[in-house]
Design an enzyme around this catalytic site. Structure first.
Site, short mmCIF file in Angstrom:
data_model
loop_
_atom_site.label_atom_id
_atom_site.label_comp_id
_atom_site.label_asym_id
_atom_site.label_seq_id
_atom_site.Cartn_x
_atom_site.Cartn_y
_atom_site.Cartn_z
N HIS A 135 0.83 -1.21 0.00
CA HIS A 135 0.00 0.00 0.00
C HIS A 135 0.86 1.26 0.00
O HIS A 135 1.80 1.38 0.78
CB HIS A 135 -0.90 -0.02 1.25
N GLY A 143 1.44 -2.46 5.49
CA GLY A 143 2.45 -2.37 4.44
C GLY A 143 2.14 -3.23 3.24
O GLY A 143 2.93 -3.29 2.30
N GLU A 144 1.02 -3.93 3.26
CA GLU A 144 0.67 -4.77 2.11
C GLU A 144 -0.65 -4.26 1.51
O GLU A 144 -0.64 -3.31 0.76
CB GLU A 144 0.63 -6.24 2.54
N MET A 145 -1.78 -4.84 1.89
CA MET A 145 -3.03 -4.38 1.29
C MET A 145 -3.66 -3.23 2.10
O MET A 145 -4.56 -2.56 1.62
CB MET A 145 -3.97 -5.57 1.10
#
Lengths: 355, 355
Positions: free
Chosen positions: B105, B147-149
């Protein structure tokens, strides 16, 4: 009788040749005549309509289409190795990203809403302002745009040239040993030309199947015509074939700085003229307008009525037009997720971070 | 002569029946016995090998797999509406993103290399440190990881619950009116369980087809065994079934701060222990190691030899092992690109920019 056998054998042998794969050792006597299936009702296509049905795509060069499909899905055409054509023209989502504006290299915010790639071969030109004359010219744009794929044509070609399976495939398709950006965009455009969406329920109605759309959808279409929407949204794609002023009757309020067609023509008369978007699959391609100012179809119909036609639709009228618009969703492109050939030891590494 | 014709007609009619699509109005009597096709040579499967072939996936609930496939490809499970499971476990690219570490993200740089989703159902646990016990537990991680989706489970469920076609599909699959994160991750895991890759050339060799691999590949495999690689890389997946110290013989130098299994067990003895990655499809899942420290297979083999086995392979030995590793590429999952159901007017909008 011998003649009869001969005919059957020939017919069957003909079938054989068209039916590759698994011949099965099985016996049968020649077929006896059977009753014909019940005849389909003869459909009377509608005539004199401002909209025409989408035809299934004709593929001239399947090998080139397959290559273009791989390239369309290949994020190695971007500097980061993360963004492909399909990132913003997602073929699982109506050929769009369903975002107000796209996310580019390093999460840069795009300046304008991504138009759908579906049926885009029917557009008179590409991009909202028509700055690319065709799909081939368009395909080169995002690759080299710092705010989109952030790469250069040269580097993209260097990456592809380092991948043996791509080199082989380009050679097969283009009969040439070297890859260049012209071949890359030619193949991508060839794939994109197949991305048309026939068999919408509305097209079935146009072809004479009166039961294909509901009473509300038909009422919506009649109102769509009588209100003047078809002045711009006409033809096979219901749009894509002219540039028109956004705010023909009443100014359109937006914070989006895009000036439209005038950016290309340098003619102030073209200010705020944009390519009329297709309404095919519009149910899938939200949000709407170049600035994504309308999140829903209902809002888009309302605003278009006001600023383009000086009309205020009733709640029922709006609902009918929306219902009609949803009947324009056609068969989405169907294909296996492509498998991309692996990089080689000499393939330049993607650079998602750093400068 | 009549007999000759009969044979042609019989053979051809047999072919007809295996040629799906166009049923032709034709009659046939039951097949007469025909000579059996030449028997395939009897293959002698290899016995006593530390590696076993991949079996084709068994699908218990196809409807759930189809739902999970859509969810796997749906970027609406992310806050931005841009990142899906497939973004980092790209099924066009060996179930990986081929980046050193993933892009999350707002372009956040992930802390570790994304492992492939292919054959991940065979892992003893998920993630490099094994912090998720199975695929279902893993699937919830990235959705809610900032930090991902970058989303939350609640918001992801709210989005899905607002999409009528998803509500219908969950109802059909789970016989329940409401969607929850447990059902979401159950469906994603069911899809991921189908992502196995049978029929690698090496597996054909294991099953007795001596011609399936080359002399170099066989020599590479023999060296792979005799050098001790199979101490960790064994079983069906050639890995995935134990945690092992990275740097068993000689310390591994890396700037990556990941501490490995000890982050889960809080036991200092587990420091730098990581789940041994599968070597299935390793040709497609570059770069290598948790820190992506090796860009090429050749480098990975060299480093593994040094730090895990205290061995320096010759150029030829390295090449043979690499050749063997490339024989582990199996059939990639084959399916049509899924079509995602459109959002509704009440679907919360994606938030790619802003806070």
């Amino acid at each position: 009788m011998k003649t009869h056998f001969l005919v059957v054998a020939l017919l069957a042998a003909g079938t054989l040749s068209s039916c590759a794969k698994k011949p099965q050792p099985e016996a049968a006597t020649p077929p006896a005549p059977v009753a014909a299936p019940p005849a389909a009702p003869v459909l009377q296509p509608k005539t004199g309509e401002p909209v025409a049905p989408v035809e299934a795509p004709k593929v001239a060069d399947q090998a080139m289409v397959e290559l273009g499909k791989k390239l369309f899905f290949d994020p190695r055409l971007s500097k980061s190795g993360f963004i492909s054509c399909n990132s913003c023209h997602n073929l699982s989502m109506g050929g769009s990203d369903n975002l107000k504006s796209s996310i580019g290299h390093k999460w840069k915010q795009g300046p304008i809403n991504s138009p759908t790639v579906l049926n885009s071969s029917m557009n008179l030109a590409q991009f909202w302002d028509g700055r690319a004359k065709d799909l081939k010219e368009q395909a080169g744009g995002p690759i080299a745009n710092p705010g989109e794929m952030g790469f250069t044509h040269d580097l993209a070609v260097t990456v592809l040239q380092s991948i043996p399976a791509y080199v082989d495939e380009f050679k097969k398709v283009f009969q040439a040993d070297t890859i260049d950006i012209d071949k890359v965009t030619t193949a991508i455009a060839a794939f994109e030309e197949t991305l048309v969406t026939p068999n919408a329920r509305f097209d079935k109605w146009l072809r004479g199947d009166d039961a294909a759309i509901t009473k509300e959808e038909l009422a919506g279409y009649e109102l769509f015509k009588s209100s003047g929407c078809t002045a711009c949204h006409n033809g096979v794609a219901l749009g894509g074939n002219s540039f028109q002023k956004m705010g023909a009757v009443e100014p359109y309020k937006t914070k989006n700085p895009a000036s439209g067609r005038s950016a290309v023509t340098k003619d102030d008369a073209d200010r705020f003229k944009f390519k009329v978007p297709t309404l095919r699959n519009v149910e899938l391609t939200y949000p709407y307008f170049h600035d994504a100012g309308a999140a829903t179809l209902s809002k888009a119909v309302e605003v278009m009525g006001q600023i383009q036609l000086g009309k205020t639709f009733t709640v029922e009228e709006n609902a009918n037009i929306v219902a009609f618009l949803k009947s324009l969703t056609g068969d989405q492109p169907k294909f296996e997720l492509p498998q991309l050939p692996p990089s080689s030891d000499t393939t330049p590494l993607p650079q998602p971070f750093g400068k």
